[in-house]
Design a protein around this motif. Sequence first.
Motif, PDB file in Angstrom:
ATOM      1  N   LEU A  56      31.050  23.500 -10.861  1.00 51.76           N
ATOM      2  CA  LEU A  56      32.293  22.730 -10.675  1.00 51.76           C
ATOM      3  C   LEU A  56      32.141  21.663  -9.591  1.00 51.76           C
ATOM      4  O   LEU A  56      32.613  20.541  -9.742  1.00 51.76           O
ATOM      5  CB  LEU A  56      33.445  23.660 -10.311  1.00 51.76           C
ATOM      6  CG  LEU A  56      34.213  24.266 -11.472  1.00 51.76           C
ATOM      7  CD1 LEU A  56      35.185  25.315 -10.983  1.00 51.76           C
ATOM      8  CD2 LEU A  56      34.955  23.200 -12.255  1.00 51.76           C
ATOM      9  N   GLU A  59      30.139  18.795 -10.898  1.00 50.52           N
ATOM     10  CA  GLU A  59      30.927  17.982 -11.830  1.00 50.52           C
ATOM     11  C   GLU A  59      31.953  17.115 -11.105  1.00 50.52           C
ATOM     12  O   GLU A  59      32.369  16.081 -11.621  1.00 50.52           O
ATOM     13  CB  GLU A  59      31.641  18.872 -12.841  1.00 50.52           C
ATOM     14  CG  GLU A  59      30.706  19.481 -13.839  1.00 50.52           C
ATOM     15  CD  GLU A  59      31.393  20.491 -14.753  1.00 50.52           C
ATOM     16  OE1 GLU A  59      30.727  20.975 -15.667  1.00 50.52           O
ATOM     17  OE2 GLU A  59      32.586  20.795 -14.535  1.00 50.52           O
ATOM     18  N   HIS A 116      37.417  12.740 -16.367  1.00 52.88           N
ATOM     19  CA  HIS A 116      37.886  13.949 -17.048  1.00 52.88           C
ATOM     20  C   HIS A 116      39.051  13.655 -17.988  1.00 52.88           C
ATOM     21  O   HIS A 116      39.113  14.192 -19.092  1.00 52.88           O
ATOM     22  CB  HIS A 116      38.313  15.009 -16.032  1.00 52.88           C
ATOM     23  CG  HIS A 116      37.179  15.658 -15.298  1.00 52.88           C
ATOM     24  ND1 HIS A 116      35.942  15.885 -15.857  1.00 52.88           N
ATOM     25  CD2 HIS A 116      37.095  16.134 -14.031  1.00 52.88           C
ATOM     26  CE1 HIS A 116      35.155  16.469 -14.994  1.00 52.88           C
ATOM     27  NE2 HIS A 116      35.826  16.634 -13.864  1.00 52.88           N
ATOM     28  N   ARG A 124      39.508  20.875 -16.349  1.00 52.74           N
ATOM     29  CA  ARG A 124      38.688  20.401 -15.232  1.00 52.74           C
ATOM     30  C   ARG A 124      39.449  19.382 -14.395  1.00 52.74           C
ATOM     31  O   ARG A 124      39.351  19.371 -13.171  1.00 52.74           O
ATOM     32  CB  ARG A 124      37.392  19.780 -15.740  1.00 52.74           C
ATOM     33  CG  ARG A 124      36.424  20.803 -16.260  1.00 52.74           C
ATOM     34  CD  ARG A 124      35.134  20.184 -16.662  1.00 52.74           C
ATOM     35  NE  ARG A 124      34.241  21.196 -17.196  1.00 52.74           N
ATOM     36  CZ  ARG A 124      33.126  20.931 -17.814  1.00 52.74           C
ATOM     37  NH1 ARG A 124      32.733  19.695 -17.964  1.00 52.74           N
ATOM     38  NH2 ARG A 124      32.368  21.901 -18.267  1.00 52.74           N
TER      39      ARG A 124
END
Length: 198
Positions: A56, A59, A116, A124
């Motif tokens: 995470l 990202e 996103h 996300r």
Amino acid sequence: MNIADCYRLLQLKSDARLADIKASYRRLARLYHPDANPQNPQAHEKFIQLNQAYKLILESIPPEEPAPQQPKKEPVQTQPTKTKVTRKSPNFQQNPNLSDIEKQLKQQSYLQLQHHLKSKKFPRAIALIEGLAQRIPQDPEVRQWQAITYQRWARQLIEEKQIEKARIYLKKALRTDPHNRTLWSEVERDFRRLESIF
């Protein structure tokens, strides 16, 4: 798990550099790896959480610019060249209460959030914006992004016919940024769509 939880799990501050993030992950992964703890199921669970947190965080960090390559000799063109379009970085509201690190975090998170949302990776996007709102709770612009993210996710849920969940996120959007007239009109339109489905 939000971004703030991920940094905490990896024993990092939210302004940690990529090299520090990787080093901390490697150190903790060796410590909790199932092969190193075959009799400890809690270590196995911790190892899974570390992997999820690390993923995470990676990202949420914008990709680094590739190293410049040696210029190639271009053949002589006889046709006119097209003008190159460059993206302007977004103009953020100046918030004097934010530190330089928080301003940088806000800018990086905004770019990641846009990615996103365009990719329709709504869970996300929500995790990212909730982590940012937790880190910078006093920033009205971050609250606005959070409300918009909730509203966009609700709109997707309406498309998927997940009515109750969509209603929850529309209400969350209004509670998050109650003074945004544009948002109110969008949410009103979404509620009308919900009613027409029944």
